[in-house]
Design a protein around this motif. Structure first.
Motif, PDB file in Angstrom:
ATOM      1  N   ASP A 107     -14.664 -10.501  60.682  1.00 24.85           N
ATOM      2  CA  ASP A 107     -14.534 -11.164  61.984  1.00 24.85           C
ATOM      3  C   ASP A 107     -14.527 -12.682  61.894  1.00 24.85           C
ATOM      4  N   ILE A 108     -13.966 -13.210  60.816  1.00 29.32           N
ATOM      5  CA  ILE A 108     -13.846 -14.662  60.644  1.00 29.32           C
ATOM      6  C   ILE A 108     -12.385 -15.065  60.773  1.00 29.32           C
ATOM      7  N   ASN A 109     -12.113 -16.110  61.544  1.00 29.17           N
ATOM      8  CA  ASN A 109     -10.770 -16.647  61.703  1.00 29.17           C
ATOM      9  C   ASN A 109     -10.731 -18.093  61.227  1.00 29.17           C
ATOM     10  N   LEU A 110      -9.806 -18.409  60.342  1.00 28.96           N
ATOM     11  CA  LEU A 110      -9.600 -19.783  59.927  1.00 28.96           C
ATOM     12  C   LEU A 110      -8.725 -20.505  60.947  1.00 28.96           C
ATOM     13  N   ILE A 111      -9.011 -21.784  61.195  1.00 32.55           N
ATOM     14  CA  ILE A 111      -8.274 -22.575  62.174  1.00 32.55           C
ATOM     15  C   ILE A 111      -7.757 -23.835  61.501  1.00 32.55           C
ATOM     16  N   GLY A 112      -6.466 -24.098  61.647  1.00 29.52           N
ATOM     17  CA  GLY A 112      -5.877 -25.337  61.159  1.00 29.52           C
ATOM     18  C   GLY A 112      -5.148 -26.028  62.300  1.00 29.52           C
ATOM     19  N   ARG A 113      -5.273 -27.352  62.398  1.00 27.49           N
ATOM     20  CA  ARG A 113      -4.652 -28.104  63.493  1.00 27.49           C
ATOM     21  C   ARG A 113      -3.894 -29.311  62.934  1.00 27.49           C
ATOM     22  N   PHE A 117       1.030 -38.299  67.073  1.00 22.70           N
ATOM     23  CA  PHE A 117       1.125 -38.938  68.372  1.00 22.70           C
ATOM     24  C   PHE A 117       0.883 -40.431  68.214  1.00 22.70           C
ATOM     25  N   TYR A 118       1.727 -41.236  68.808  1.00 16.99           N
ATOM     26  CA  TYR A 118       1.537 -42.693  68.837  1.00 16.99           C
ATOM     27  C   TYR A 118       1.176 -43.269  67.463  1.00 16.99           C
ATOM     28  N   ASP A 119       1.996 -43.030  66.467  1.00 20.67           N
ATOM     29  CA  ASP A 119       1.760 -43.557  65.118  1.00 20.67           C
ATOM     30  C   ASP A 119       0.452 -43.056  64.518  1.00 20.67           C
ATOM     31  N   SER A 120       0.013 -41.890  64.948  1.00 21.61           N
ATOM     32  CA  SER A 120      -1.242 -41.314  64.469  1.00 21.61           C
ATOM     33  C   SER A 120      -1.008 -39.880  63.995  1.00 21.61           C
ATOM     34  N   ASN A 121      -1.710 -39.502  62.939  1.00 24.74           N
ATOM     35  CA  ASN A 121      -1.688 -38.134  62.429  1.00 24.74           C
ATOM     36  C   ASN A 121      -3.072 -37.521  62.565  1.00 24.74           C
ATOM     37  N   LEU A 122      -3.129 -36.339  63.178  1.00 28.11           N
ATOM     38  CA  LEU A 122      -4.372 -35.589  63.280  1.00 28.11           C
ATOM     39  C   LEU A 122      -4.317 -34.400  62.335  1.00 28.11           C
ATOM     40  N   TYR A 123      -5.394 -34.223  61.551  1.00 26.30           N
ATOM     41  CA  TYR A 123      -5.546 -33.063  60.677  1.00 26.30           C
ATOM     42  C   TYR A 123      -6.892 -32.416  60.995  1.00 26.30           C
ATOM     43  N   GLY A 124      -6.879 -31.116  61.222  1.00 25.91           N
ATOM     44  CA  GLY A 124      -8.118 -30.437  61.549  1.00 25.91           C
ATOM     45  C   GLY A 124      -8.254 -29.115  60.816  1.00 25.91           C
ATOM     46  N   LEU A 125      -9.473 -28.762  60.464  1.00 26.69           N
ATOM     47  CA  LEU A 125      -9.745 -27.499  59.779  1.00 26.69           C
ATOM     48  C   LEU A 125     -11.081 -26.961  60.283  1.00 26.69           C
ATOM     49  N   GLY A 126     -11.111 -25.662  60.542  1.00 26.40           N
ATOM     50  CA  GLY A 126     -12.347 -25.074  61.031  1.00 26.40           C
ATOM     51  C   GLY A 126     -12.343 -23.567  60.926  1.00 26.40           C
ATOM     52  N   ALA A 127     -13.295 -22.947  61.583  1.00 27.13           N
ATOM     53  CA  ALA A 127     -13.424 -21.490  61.538  1.00 27.13           C
ATOM     54  C   ALA A 127     -14.029 -20.990  62.844  1.00 27.13           C
ATOM     55  N   ARG A 128     -13.698 -19.770  63.177  1.00 24.29           N
ATOM     56  CA  ARG A 128     -14.253 -19.095  64.355  1.00 24.29           C
ATOM     57  C   ARG A 128     -14.824 -17.752  63.895  1.00 24.29           C
TER      58      ARG A 128
END
Length: 244
Positions: A107-113, A117-128
């Motif tokens: 019951d574990i889900n990996l999350i990547g984001r 936007f506006y000369d910016s890069n967002l990188y995200g990593l997590g779990a649920r």
């Protein structure tokens, strides 16, 4: 489904390209301020960016579809009020987000984001983690999640790094074709100037937040809309997702 996701991604990422960068005055505003003023400006900017980074991360905690993979394309927007973006004439911040989720055993889900936007890069990593999976309409499924995100901004000579830790819990009600959810979370954001004369300072912001939304499912296609409120500021997200 892949074509729909690609089209939505293209549209979302084009939305922000027609607006001037809200970071264009970053150096000039900080350089002209005292350290005390600059600290307040950075804290206020961290609060707005943190709310935007956290917004849209909540969602449905039920099955991710065939092969346990789910792809979300979201457009998140928030009304901002900080001295640096005000100087650039920005009152609304738009953030298109691609969020991929992959189900693992236990019951574990990996999350990547990812977002640009506006000369910016967002990188995200997590779990649920699915704490409880309900099969009864009026008893919610419950999941907890944690996501670490960073934003790298380079708008001309204006450079800054922002990192965000967001922890939360979400309850979903598995109604046929419609899945409403509610969530509660806490996040903390740190913003560090990489340009200007105030590189010795850093902005910080932490607060509790609340989220609510709904996903409408037709076959394996989900439309979703949600609102997250952090520090009294609402963040709205709209998107489409497909399970594979």
């Amino acid at each position: 489904m892949k074509k729909i996701a690609l089209i939505m991604s293209f549209v979302c990422f084009c939305v922000v390209s027609v607006f001037a960068s809200p970071f264009d005055k970053f150096n000039s505003v900080l350089d002209s301020a005292t350290d005390k003023q600059a600290q307040r400006y950075l804290d206020n900017l961290a609060s707005d960016l943190g709310a935007a980074m956290t917004g849209g991360s909540f969602g449905v905690s039920s099955s991710l579809g065939l092969a346990n993979f789910n792809l979300n394309i979201k457009l998140s927007n928030i009304n901002v009020s900080n001295e640096i973006m005000d100087a650039a004439g920005t009152s609304v911040l738009y953030m298109p987000i691609i969020q991929a989720e992959f189900g693992l055993p236990y019951d574990i889900n990996l999350i990547g984001r990812y977002s640009y936007f506006y000369d910016s890069n967002l990188y995200g990593l997590g779990a649920r983690y699915d704490v409880y999976d309900s099969t009864v309409i009026f008893i919610p499924s419950v999941a907890v999640q944690g996501i670490y995100s960073i934003v790298k901004t380079s708008s001309g000579s204006n450079k800054l790094d922002t990192d965000n830790i967001a922890l939360g819990a979400v309850a979903t009600f598995d109604v046929p074709f419609v899945t409403p959810y509610i969530g509660i979370g806490w996040d903390t954001t740190t913003l560090k100037p990489k340009s200007s004369t105030k590189q010795n300072l850093s902005g910080t912001a932490s607060c509790m937040g609340y989220s609510a939304g709904v996903a409408i499912s037709v076959l394996m296609i989900n439309g979703n809309v949600g609102v997250t409120i952090y520090d009294g500021t609402p963040n709205y997200s709209f998107g489409i997702s497909a399970g594979f």
